[in-house]
Design a protein around this motif. Structure first.
Motif, PDB file in Angstrom:
ATOM      1  N   LEU A  47     -12.882  -8.006   4.567  1.00  0.00           N
ATOM      2  CA  LEU A  47     -13.337  -7.088   3.518  1.00  0.00           C
ATOM      3  C   LEU A  47     -12.589  -5.756   3.587  1.00  0.00           C
ATOM      4  N   HIS A  48     -12.387  -5.246   4.800  1.00  0.00           N
ATOM      5  CA  HIS A  48     -11.588  -4.028   4.961  1.00  0.00           C
ATOM      6  C   HIS A  48     -10.168  -4.259   4.425  1.00  0.00           C
ATOM      7  N   ASP A  49      -9.626  -5.429   4.708  1.00  0.00           N
ATOM      8  CA  ASP A  49      -8.273  -5.743   4.249  1.00  0.00           C
ATOM      9  C   ASP A  49      -8.204  -5.766   2.731  1.00  0.00           C
ATOM     10  N   GLN A  50      -9.187  -6.377   2.095  1.00  0.00           N
ATOM     11  CA  GLN A  50      -9.204  -6.438   0.634  1.00  0.00           C
ATOM     12  C   GLN A  50      -9.371  -5.041   0.022  1.00  0.00           C
ATOM     13  N   LEU A  51     -10.171  -4.215   0.692  1.00  0.00           N
ATOM     14  CA  LEU A  51     -10.331  -2.834   0.237  1.00  0.00           C
ATOM     15  C   LEU A  51      -8.996  -2.096   0.330  1.00  0.00           C
ATOM     16  N   GLY A  52      -8.249  -2.377   1.400  1.00  0.00           N
ATOM     17  CA  GLY A  52      -6.932  -1.778   1.561  1.00  0.00           C
ATOM     18  C   GLY A  52      -5.960  -2.226   0.487  1.00  0.00           C
ATOM     19  N   LEU A  53      -5.983  -3.514   0.160  1.00  0.00           N
ATOM     20  CA  LEU A  53      -5.108  -4.019  -0.902  1.00  0.00           C
ATOM     21  C   LEU A  53      -5.421  -3.367  -2.243  1.00  0.00           C
ATOM     22  N   SER A  54      -6.714  -3.176  -2.512  1.00  0.00           N
ATOM     23  CA  SER A  54      -7.121  -2.533  -3.757  1.00  0.00           C
ATOM     24  C   SER A  54      -6.605  -1.099  -3.814  1.00  0.00           C
ATOM     25  N   ALA A  55      -6.732  -0.370  -2.699  1.00  0.00           N
ATOM     26  CA  ALA A  55      -6.240   1.007  -2.637  1.00  0.00           C
ATOM     27  C   ALA A  55      -4.724   1.049  -2.766  1.00  0.00           C
ATOM     28  N   MET A  56      -4.059   0.091  -2.133  1.00  0.00           N
ATOM     29  CA  MET A  56      -2.596   0.019  -2.194  1.00  0.00           C
ATOM     30  C   MET A  56      -2.122  -0.212  -3.622  1.00  0.00           C
ATOM     31  N   ALA A  57      -2.807  -1.076  -4.346  1.00  0.00           N
ATOM     32  CA  ALA A  57      -2.434  -1.359  -5.734  1.00  0.00           C
ATOM     33  C   ALA A  57      -2.629  -0.146  -6.631  1.00  0.00           C
ATOM     34  N   SER A  58      -3.560   0.742  -6.225  1.00  0.00           N
ATOM     35  CA  SER A  58      -3.827   1.956  -7.006  1.00  0.00           C
ATOM     36  C   SER A  58      -2.946   3.123  -6.571  1.00  0.00           C
ATOM     37  N   GLY A  59      -2.068   2.872  -5.601  1.00  0.00           N
ATOM     38  CA  GLY A  59      -1.187   3.929  -5.127  1.00  0.00           C
ATOM     39  C   GLY A  59      -1.835   4.875  -4.140  1.00  0.00           C
ATOM     40  N   GLU A  60      -3.012   4.504  -3.615  1.00  0.00           N
ATOM     41  CA  GLU A  60      -3.709   5.347  -2.644  1.00  0.00           C
ATOM     42  C   GLU A  60      -3.298   4.902  -1.235  1.00  0.00           C
ATOM     43  N   ASP A  61      -2.106   5.287  -0.845  1.00  0.00           N
ATOM     44  CA  ASP A  61      -1.517   4.776   0.391  1.00  0.00           C
ATOM     45  C   ASP A  61      -2.305   5.164   1.644  1.00  0.00           C
ATOM     46  N   LYS A  62      -2.802   6.400   1.693  1.00  0.00           N
ATOM     47  CA  LYS A  62      -3.542   6.837   2.888  1.00  0.00           C
ATOM     48  C   LYS A  62      -4.837   6.049   3.051  1.00  0.00           C
ATOM     49  N   ALA A  63      -5.551   5.852   1.946  1.00  0.00           N
ATOM     50  CA  ALA A  63      -6.792   5.072   1.995  1.00  0.00           C
ATOM     51  C   ALA A  63      -6.496   3.629   2.378  1.00  0.00           C
ATOM     52  N   LEU A  80       2.914  -2.101   3.326  1.00  0.00           N
ATOM     53  CA  LEU A  80       2.739  -0.703   2.917  1.00  0.00           C
ATOM     54  C   LEU A  80       3.805   0.185   3.570  1.00  0.00           C
ATOM     55  N   LEU A  81       4.025  -0.018   4.860  1.00  0.00           N
ATOM     56  CA  LEU A  81       5.027   0.779   5.573  1.00  0.00           C
ATOM     57  C   LEU A  81       6.434   0.504   5.045  1.00  0.00           C
ATOM     58  N   GLU A  82       6.701  -0.761   4.735  1.00  0.00           N
ATOM     59  CA  GLU A  82       8.013  -1.108   4.183  1.00  0.00           C
ATOM     60  C   GLU A  82       8.221  -0.405   2.841  1.00  0.00           C
ATOM     61  N   ARG A  83       7.181  -0.397   2.028  1.00  0.00           N
ATOM     62  CA  ARG A  83       7.281   0.265   0.727  1.00  0.00           C
ATOM     63  C   ARG A  83       7.564   1.758   0.879  1.00  0.00           C
TER      64      ARG A  83
END
Length: 218
Positions: free
Chosen positions: A113-129, A154-157
């Motif tokens: 669930l934490h991972d999916q939350l991270g993917l959602s934040a990543m897709a929104s451009g919220e890299d720190k979150a 994320l780090l590669e991006r």
């Protein structure tokens, strides 16, 4: 009780409209106890969920938790709906509540669930979150592969290639049975950074841990 069982049987047979009608009729009876009302609402919520009425199902399960705050069945059904709707923050909050009430910590599910939350934040451009969520996922369960993969992505991006490689290499160390998930990423990164010799070392390390890993042999 007979009407509750009848409604449940009709639901299992796919007769959802009749199941809903029967379970709603129980709620209109005078004098039913709070326990009976909570169980009838739970059955009705499952009817709504099976019929695809997600909003009504959520409202009904929430009414169950108001009557019976510790009802695990209503919370599990709510959790499932939040997962299906990709409402990861709500799902994570509910999962933590379920674990607190049950005294159990299903760390693998929480990590996902934490991972999916991270993917959602990543897709929104919220890299720190996103980074915080991936780190939280890894803390929950170091054997779950996706957080390493996505943290590396994320780090590669961000152009932090050495740190990305470190995340993927950590996956190989922590869960060699899932090392193949990182092979393609590491092959590409090593090639781009003129470190192609490292891929052979990686494969030999995996084979040393698991001699039957056919992908490493290939």
């Amino acid at each position: 009780e007979i009407y509750l069982i009848l409604g449940n049987l009709l639901r299992e047979k796919g007769q959802l409209e009749r199941a809903i009608q029967i379970h709603q009729s129980i709620l209109h009876r005078p004098g039913i106890s709070p326990r009976e009302r909570a169980y009838s609402l739970l059955c009705l919520g499952i009817d709504f969920k099976r019929a695809g009425f997600r909003k009504r199902a959520i409202e009904t399960f929430e009414e169950v938790t108001e009557l019976d705050p510790g009802n695990p069945y209503a919370m599990v059904h709510l959790l499932k709906i939040h997962e299906e709707e990709h409402e990861w923050e709500n799902a994570l909050s509910l999962k933590q509540k379920i674990d607190s009430l049950s005294g159990q910590d299903e760390s693998t599910v929480t990590a996902f669930l934490h991972d999916q939350l991270g993917l959602s934040a990543m897709a929104s451009g919220e890299d720190k979150a996103a980074a915080r969520s991936f780190e939280a996922a890894i803390r929950q369960d170091r054997k779950v592969p996706p957080p390493y993969l996505h943290a590396g992505d994320l780090l590669e991006r961000q152009g932090r290639l050495a740190e990305a490689a470190e995340q993927w290499e950590t996956l190989v160390q922590e869960s060699p049975e899932y090392a193949y998930l990182a092979f393609g990423r590491l092959e590409d990164l090593y090639a781009r950074t003129d470190q192609t010799e490292r891929i052979e070392t990686l494969y030999r390390d995996v084979m040393a841990r698991d001699s039957k890993d056919w992908r490493a042999h290939l």
